[in-house]
Design a protein around this motif. Structure first.
Motif, PDB file in Angstrom:
ATOM      1  N   SER A  72       0.820  -1.214   0.000  1.00 34.74           N
ATOM      2  CA  SER A  72       0.000   0.000   0.000  1.00 34.74           C
ATOM      3  C   SER A  72       0.853   1.263   0.000  1.00 34.74           C
ATOM      4  O   SER A  72       0.380   2.339  -0.378  1.00 34.74           O
ATOM      5  CB  SER A  72      -0.919   0.010   1.227  1.00 34.74           C
ATOM      6  OG  SER A  72      -1.756  -1.126   1.251  1.00 34.74           O
ATOM      7  N   LEU A  73       2.109   1.133   0.423  1.00 34.75           N
ATOM      8  CA  LEU A  73       2.994   2.289   0.463  1.00 34.75           C
ATOM      9  C   LEU A  73       3.300   2.834  -0.927  1.00 34.75           C
ATOM     10  O   LEU A  73       3.658   4.010  -1.068  1.00 34.75           O
ATOM     11  CB  LEU A  73       4.306   1.920   1.166  1.00 34.75           C
ATOM     12  CG  LEU A  73       4.212   1.582   2.658  1.00 34.75           C
ATOM     13  CD1 LEU A  73       5.561   1.127   3.174  1.00 34.75           C
ATOM     14  CD2 LEU A  73       3.710   2.781   3.445  1.00 34.75           C
ATOM     15  N   ARG A  74       3.129   2.014  -1.938  1.00 33.45           N
ATOM     16  CA  ARG A  74       3.433   2.472  -3.303  1.00 33.45           C
ATOM     17  C   ARG A  74       2.538   3.648  -3.700  1.00 33.45           C
ATOM     18  O   ARG A  74       2.961   4.537  -4.431  1.00 33.45           O
ATOM     19  CB  ARG A  74       3.291   1.315  -4.296  1.00 33.45           C
ATOM     20  CG  ARG A  74       4.192   0.132  -3.982  1.00 33.45           C
ATOM     21  CD  ARG A  74       4.216  -0.883  -5.094  1.00 33.45           C
ATOM     22  NE  ARG A  74       4.865  -0.341  -6.287  1.00 33.45           N
ATOM     23  CZ  ARG A  74       5.120  -1.064  -7.369  1.00 33.45           C
ATOM     24  NH1 ARG A  74       4.773  -2.338  -7.408  1.00 33.45           N
ATOM     25  NH2 ARG A  74       5.728  -0.519  -8.407  1.00 33.45           N
ATOM     26  N   LYS A  75       1.318   3.638  -3.182  1.00 29.71           N
ATOM     27  CA  LYS A  75       0.401   4.744  -3.491  1.00 29.71           C
ATOM     28  C   LYS A  75       0.807   6.039  -2.790  1.00 29.71           C
ATOM     29  O   LYS A  75       0.372   7.120  -3.184  1.00 29.71           O
ATOM     30  CB  LYS A  75      -1.020   4.354  -3.067  1.00 29.71           C
ATOM     31  CG  LYS A  75      -1.555   3.111  -3.767  1.00 29.71           C
ATOM     32  CD  LYS A  75      -2.915   2.710  -3.219  1.00 29.71           C
ATOM     33  CE  LYS A  75      -3.410   1.435  -3.878  1.00 29.71           C
ATOM     34  NZ  LYS A  75      -4.723   0.994  -3.323  1.00 29.71           N
ATOM     35  N   LEU A  76       1.619   5.911  -1.743  1.00 32.04           N
ATOM     36  CA  LEU A  76       2.044   7.086  -0.988  1.00 32.04           C
ATOM     37  C   LEU A  76       3.376   7.648  -1.457  1.00 32.04           C
ATOM     38  O   LEU A  76       3.848   8.657  -0.926  1.00 32.04           O
ATOM     39  CB  LEU A  76       2.150   6.721   0.501  1.00 32.04           C
ATOM     40  CG  LEU A  76       0.892   6.175   1.174  1.00 32.04           C
ATOM     41  CD1 LEU A  76       1.198   5.793   2.618  1.00 32.04           C
ATOM     42  CD2 LEU A  76      -0.237   7.191   1.112  1.00 32.04           C
TER      43      LEU A  76
END
Length: 389
Positions: A72-76
């Protein structure tokens, strides 16, 4: 929650707790004399109490980030990069707080925040994400490799202007490791590495204070009361400790002789008070952390997880190596702290956050045998890392 706890990497957790709790004890030992004698503080436990608060908050952040899927960190990535750059720019304005001649902090009233600490995880996240997404274009230097390198250079420059060459170099090393294992061509790596080394040398010899620090580490006794003073006091502390040390709390150098005893030079206090055994404990524990990080990367479910785990691991290890090199006279003094052990709120919180992400990669790797992971948005989970060309 039960599945999460069952799949925790408990050896990694033990290593983290050993380093941080040991650091808490040593922060008290290294600071109680200074804090007690300082009329503005007049409390021998001042730094210890604050470090204990940071440690508790850090552990909370660690467990939270370990539960938050690293994918999910990829979206951040993009917003985190933008926020980091904004903070780094603000440091260079009138909002920046200057301590000991360096402007590296922003005053958030409750505590001083060091944006370069945030840049450590931001750049590791960015490089892991972008080099995963561009894996089919890594053979093309201009389209695949050059764009992230230019952004890294921009962030590197902002940190150097603070000035903080040590932190900037540790970020450079971590991103270089990610680039190495992403599968970039060897000739591209050689060109980038050569340019990076040349840039660091220009920065060292292009500024008088950096040049003095560099030459002082080579021959500190030529200026014992100036640039060589801090290193000489550190070497005295290390020599005084011998094998067994003078005893916890009994060190002399922290009593007004060794500057930054509870931050940059806490390892000198460890060497003096706990001797060779204390030094070996720290080195072996960091080596164990590096081994666990590499194994976690090897067992990660996808390319992004592998690159992220490697970047986090070597970000922390490179910082430890730079710090240990500085206090022993093997490297120039850069003002970089020892992760999890030195006093400092920003460093503690960011380090725990990154280690939580590393733990999440480990958890996903442990779960991989039990069920089919969701596919990475850019890369099939079965695809291995390419070898360096």
């Amino acid at each position: 929650m039960k599945k999460h706890l069952r799949n925790l990497d408990y050896p990694l957790l033990v290593i983290i707790l050993l380093l941080s709790l040991f650091g808490l004890v040593m922060v008290y030992s290294a600071s109680f004399v200074e804090a007690g004698l300082d009329p503005s503080i007049n409390d021998s436990g001042y730094y210890f109490e604050r470090q204990r608060i940071w440690l508790v908050l850090g552990l909370v952040i660690f467990f939270f980030s370990s539960m938050f899927s690293y994918r999910s960190l990829r979206k951040l990535t993009q917003p985190a990069f933008i926020i980091t750059v904004i903070f780094l720019v603000l440091v260079l304005t009138s909002m920046g707080v200057t301590v000991n001649g360096a402007t590296r902090w922003l005053d958030f009233k409750i505590f001083l925040f060091q944006p370069s600490e945030l840049a450590k995880i931001t750049m590791v996240l960015y490089f892991s994400h972008i080099l995963t997404r561009k894996q089919d274009r890594l053979d093309d230097f201009k389209q695949g490799v050059l764009p992230p390198i230019l952004l890294l250079g921009f962030v590197f420059g902002l940190i150097v202007l603070q000035p903080d060459l040590g932190t900037a170099t540790s970020i450079l090393i971590a991103c270089g490791i990610i680039l190495l294992f992403s599968g970039a061509r060897f000739r591209h790596l050689f060109t980038i590495g050569g340019a990076a080394i040349a840039l660091v040398l220009v920065l060292i010899f292009g500024a008088g204070y950096r040049r003095d620090r560099f030459t002082s580490f080579l021959s500190p006794f030529e200026d014992p009361s100036g640039e060589g003073y801090q290193l000489i006091q550190s070497l005295i502390a290390i020599a005084s400790g011998k094998v067994n040390g003078v005893g916890l709390g009994n060190g002399v150098q922290k009593a007004g002789y060794l500057p930054e005893a509870h931050t940059d030079f806490i390892m000198s206090v460890i060497a003096e008070e706990l001797g060779l055994f204390g030094v070996l404990f720290v080195i072996i524990t960091f080596m164990a952390l590096m081994y666990k990080g590499v194994m976690i990367a090897k067992r990660a479910p996808d390319r992004f997880g592998r690159l992220l785990a490697l970047g986090i691991t070597f970000q922390i290890i490179s910082q430890a190596i730079i710090n240990l090199g500085a206090i022993s006279g093997s490297m120039p003094i850069t003002g970089i702290t020892l992760p999890l052990i030195s006093y400092g709120g920003s460093s503690m919180l960011i380090t725990f956050a990154t280690l939580g992400v590393l733990m999440n990669v480990a958890i996903k790797g442990n779960m991989k045998r039990g069920y089919v992971e969701e596919a990475d948005e850019d890369v099939p989970t079965q695809q291995p890392l390419r070898t360096v060309k």
